[in-house]
Scaffold this active site. Structure first.
Site, PDB file in Angstrom:
ATOM      1  N   LEU A   1     -25.378 -37.031  10.303  1.00 44.92           N
ATOM      2  CA  LEU A   1     -26.700 -36.555   9.914  1.00 44.92           C
ATOM      3  C   LEU A   1     -27.206 -37.429   8.782  1.00 44.92           C
ATOM      4  O   LEU A   1     -26.499 -37.653   7.794  1.00 44.92           O
ATOM      5  CB  LEU A   1     -26.645 -35.092   9.485  1.00 44.92           C
ATOM      6  CG  LEU A   1     -27.987 -34.424   9.142  1.00 44.92           C
ATOM      7  CD1 LEU A   1     -27.934 -32.928   9.434  1.00 44.92           C
ATOM      8  CD2 LEU A   1     -28.396 -34.643   7.678  1.00 44.92           C
TER       9      LEU A   1
ATOM     10  N   GLY B   1     -34.049 -38.477   5.291  1.00 46.38           N
ATOM     11  CA  GLY B   1     -35.069 -39.458   4.906  1.00 46.38           C
ATOM     12  C   GLY B   1     -35.191 -40.612   5.875  1.00 46.38           C
ATOM     13  O   GLY B   1     -35.140 -41.780   5.476  1.00 46.38           O
TER      14      GLY B   1
ATOM     15  N   SER C   1     -37.851 -41.375   8.010  1.00 47.33           N
ATOM     16  CA  SER C   1     -39.187 -41.683   8.523  1.00 47.33           C
ATOM     17  C   SER C   1     -39.519 -43.162   8.433  1.00 47.33           C
ATOM     18  O   SER C   1     -40.367 -43.663   9.184  1.00 47.33           O
ATOM     19  CB  SER C   1     -40.256 -40.870   7.783  1.00 47.33           C
ATOM     20  OG  SER C   1     -40.281 -41.212   6.407  1.00 47.33           O
TER      21      SER C   1
ATOM     22  N   GLY D   1     -38.104 -47.315   6.493  1.00 46.67           N
ATOM     23  CA  GLY D   1     -37.210 -48.070   5.620  1.00 46.67           C
ATOM     24  C   GLY D   1     -35.745 -47.983   5.965  1.00 46.67           C
ATOM     25  O   GLY D   1     -35.345 -48.021   7.135  1.00 46.67           O
TER      26      GLY D   1
ATOM     27  N   GLY E   1     -33.601 -45.546   5.795  1.00 46.69           N
ATOM     28  CA  GLY E   1     -33.191 -44.393   6.585  1.00 46.69           C
ATOM     29  C   GLY E   1     -33.450 -44.589   8.066  1.00 46.69           C
ATOM     30  O   GLY E   1     -32.597 -44.273   8.910  1.00 46.69           O
TER      31      GLY E   1
ATOM     32  N   SER F   1     -28.951 -46.662  -5.762  1.00 48.44           N
ATOM     33  CA  SER F   1     -29.796 -47.794  -6.145  1.00 48.44           C
ATOM     34  C   SER F   1     -29.046 -48.575  -7.207  1.00 48.44           C
ATOM     35  O   SER F   1     -28.180 -48.021  -7.897  1.00 48.44           O
ATOM     36  CB  SER F   1     -31.125 -47.276  -6.726  1.00 48.44           C
ATOM     37  OG  SER F   1     -31.851 -48.307  -7.375  1.00 48.44           O
TER      38      SER F   1
ATOM     39  N   TYR G   1     -36.472 -41.837 -12.693  1.00 53.09           N
ATOM     40  CA  TYR G   1     -35.840 -42.279 -11.454  1.00 53.09           C
ATOM     41  C   TYR G   1     -34.405 -42.723 -11.707  1.00 53.09           C
ATOM     42  O   TYR G   1     -33.473 -42.311 -10.998  1.00 53.09           O
ATOM     43  CB  TYR G   1     -36.649 -43.420 -10.844  1.00 53.09           C
ATOM     44  CG  TYR G   1     -36.053 -43.987  -9.577  1.00 53.09           C
ATOM     45  CD1 TYR G   1     -36.179 -43.319  -8.366  1.00 53.09           C
ATOM     46  CD2 TYR G   1     -35.372 -45.202  -9.583  1.00 53.09           C
ATOM     47  CE1 TYR G   1     -35.625 -43.828  -7.201  1.00 53.09           C
ATOM     48  CE2 TYR G   1     -34.818 -45.728  -8.422  1.00 53.09           C
ATOM     49  CZ  TYR G   1     -34.955 -45.036  -7.240  1.00 53.09           C
ATOM     50  OH  TYR G   1     -34.402 -45.548  -6.091  1.00 53.09           O
TER      51      TYR G   1
END
Length: 279
Positions: free
Chosen positions: A7, A10, A12, A14, A16, A138, A151
């Site tokens: 599973l 994210g 939608s 890039g 992911g 990141s 962030y």
């Protein structure tokens, strides 16, 4: 391998999206989740081009009921969950004097607590399968960067959470890895919704260093960003390698950059580096 189920959050666009397609191509039953299924057009088109099946479902990492429903639904329909790939996240640019504490809370909710929520829901199933927990963080989870306070704080928190969980999870048969991309040529920057001219005009005393940061960052994304496919390849490496390491970077640049921090015992090298971002 076709019986194994992954599973991914994210998906939608890039990293992911490309990870979902690559995992399916590698033989995994791939559940590609996203907050708004109406935005799955690009994902479905990519899967069609690759000739691979995807099970596309709704999952909003900030909604506990959505997380529980998605993961329990996958186990009910597929009988197991062998891997969770935490990829969902949102960028943010700002500095604390010019924003609210609530702004920071929202960033933490998506980028940190969303990961915590999905991890908690998935762990019993990953333990049962002897599975894998992979989280896309990141380089900003290793080195704090100017105007990325909220962030980077969220990504630091994710790295600390996973680094602490890893030896405990390993005792119970679950492998934990984090994947650290640098600049990736995706919609991620655009999705921040940053009106550069407006933000700099409203920055007050911070306008000059913010201008320097924006110029440097836009240049990096324009000239040295990886493709999403390249970054996704490292995520799939963590998924398929027999004994993946805890920490993987997606490029030589990311390895060099994070290496600055990991070898910087007093912090001076990191601050000298990031201070140069401000022009």
């Amino acid at each position: 391998m076709s019986s194994k189920v992954a599973l991914i959050t994210g998906t939608s666009s890039g990293i992911g999206l490309e990870t979902a397609v690559a995992a399916a191509r590698a033989g995994w039953t791939t559940v590609a989740t996203l907050r708004d299924p109406d935005r799955a057009g690009a994902l479905r088109a990519a899967a069609d081009r690759a000739g691979v099946p995807l099970d596309v479902r709704r999952l909003d990492v900030t909604d506990p009921a959505s997380v529980t429903a998605a993961i329990e639904g996958v186990v009910a329909d597929h009988g197991r969950l062998d891997a969770l790939i935490n990829n969902a996240g949102a960028g943010h640019v700002g500095t604390i004097e010019n924003e609210t504490v609530e702004d920071v809370r929202r960033v933490m909710e998506v980028n940190f607590f969303g990961v915590v929520q999905t991890t908690k829901a998935a762990m019993p199933h990953l333990r049962a399968a002897g599975g894998r927990l992979i989280t896309v963080t990141s380089v900003g989870g290793v080195i704090g960067q100017p105007f990325n306070e909220a962030y980077c704080a969220a990504k630091f928190a994710v790295e600390g959470f996973m680094e602490s969980l890893a030896p405990v999870a390993a005792r119970l048969g679950v492998t934990v890895s984090v994947v650290e991309p640098g600049a990736v040529a995706t919609d991620f920057v655009d999705n921040i919704g940053l009106d550069v001219t407006k933000v700099i005009a409203a920055a007050g005393d911070y306008a000059e260093p913010l201008q320097g940061y924006v110029e440097r960052t836009l240049g990096q994304f324009a000239n040295s960003a990886q493709t999403p496919e390249q970054a996704a390849a490292t995520v799939v490496e963590a998924l398929t390698t027999e004994r993946p390491p805890f920490r993987l970077q997606t490029s030589e640049w990311a390895r060099d950059f994070t290496g600055t921090k990991l070898a910087d015992h007093d912090g001076s090298a990191v601050l000298a580096l990031t201070g140069g971002y401000l022009g």
